[in-house]
Every structure is written in C-alpha cells, then in structure tokens.
Motif scaffolding. Sequence first.
Motif, PDB file in Angstrom:
ATOM      1  N   GLU A   9       0.844  -1.191   0.000  1.00 17.99           N
ATOM      2  CA  GLU A   9       0.000   0.000   0.000  1.00 17.99           C
ATOM      3  C   GLU A   9       0.884   1.247   0.000  1.00 17.99           C
ATOM      4  O   GLU A   9       1.974   1.244   0.561  1.00 17.99           O
ATOM      5  CB  GLU A   9      -0.938   0.009   1.213  1.00 17.99           C
ATOM      6  CG  GLU A   9      -2.004  -1.062   1.137  1.00 17.99           C
ATOM      7  CD  GLU A   9      -3.041  -0.935   2.247  1.00 17.99           C
ATOM      8  OE1 GLU A   9      -3.213   0.166   2.804  1.00 17.99           O
ATOM      9  OE2 GLU A   9      -3.661  -1.957   2.564  1.00 17.99           O
ATOM     10  N   ASP A  10       0.390   2.293  -0.622  1.00 21.90           N
ATOM     11  CA  ASP A  10       1.127   3.554  -0.734  1.00 21.90           C
ATOM     12  C   ASP A  10       1.440   4.107   0.656  1.00 21.90           C
ATOM     13  O   ASP A  10       0.539   4.307   1.467  1.00 21.90           O
ATOM     14  CB  ASP A  10       0.290   4.544  -1.541  1.00 21.90           C
ATOM     15  CG  ASP A  10       1.010   5.851  -1.836  1.00 21.90           C
ATOM     16  OD1 ASP A  10       2.099   6.091  -1.270  1.00 21.90           O
ATOM     17  OD2 ASP A  10       0.474   6.638  -2.630  1.00 21.90           O
ATOM     18  N   VAL A  13      -0.354   7.380   1.613  1.00 22.52           N
ATOM     19  CA  VAL A  13      -1.753   7.175   1.999  1.00 22.52           C
ATOM     20  C   VAL A  13      -1.826   6.688   3.443  1.00 22.52           C
ATOM     21  O   VAL A  13      -2.679   7.118   4.222  1.00 22.52           O
ATOM     22  CB  VAL A  13      -2.445   6.187   1.028  1.00 22.52           C
ATOM     23  CG1 VAL A  13      -3.821   5.788   1.531  1.00 22.52           C
ATOM     24  CG2 VAL A  13      -2.534   6.788  -0.373  1.00 22.52           C
ATOM     25  N   GLN A  14      -0.904   5.819   3.820  1.00 22.78           N
ATOM     26  CA  GLN A  14      -0.880   5.308   5.190  1.00 22.78           C
ATOM     27  C   GLN A  14      -0.504   6.404   6.183  1.00 22.78           C
ATOM     28  O   GLN A  14      -1.056   6.480   7.282  1.00 22.78           O
ATOM     29  CB  GLN A  14       0.083   4.128   5.289  1.00 22.78           C
ATOM     30  CG  GLN A  14      -0.398   2.918   4.483  1.00 22.78           C
ATOM     31  CD  GLN A  14       0.561   1.766   4.579  1.00 22.78           C
ATOM     32  OE1 GLN A  14       0.749   1.200   5.659  1.00 22.78           O
ATOM     33  NE2 GLN A  14       1.184   1.417   3.463  1.00 22.78           N
TER      34      GLN A  14
END
Length: 86
Positions: A9-10, A13-14
Amino acid sequence: MSIPVKDGEDIAVQQEAGLRSFYTLAAGSCAMVLETIGDSCEVTNVTTNVNARDRSMGAAAGSQITVTGQIAMKVKFKASLGKPAP
C-alpha cells in the motif's frame, strides 16, 4: 501512535491515515475536557510529526509509521475544581 506499515500500500496514503486519526483525537479533546474538568475549551494549537521507520531488518515489529503531536488548549476550569474536598 504507531501504525504498522501495510506492504503493497502507498506509504503516503498510510501516513495520511495516521494523521487523520490524530486529528480526530484532537477534535474530540475539548469534548472530553468539557465532560470532566472544564466549563469552556478551545484548541489553540496543534503540532504533528510523522516518521516512517523500517524495522524489518532483524526486528519482529516490522516497519511502522509513528505519529506524534501536541494539542494546546485554552481551558476555563469548572469552579468546583477549586473547592476543597469535604
């Protein structure tokens, strides 16, 4: 707060999700003050810091995002707090 990094996951974004969690906490801080010790409350300042740490090399915790911050508030305390206990 520390958040484990989700592989695939990016990371940006996290990190944003971690900041949102902190800001949600900050938004509810005055409500908690009013329920407990304050007659009035105003958030006057919020500072945050986000760090991503790669702990995958020999550590069981894995990579983590750490969000730290401070919430400054202007609080008028309830009058009953200044009275001595019976």
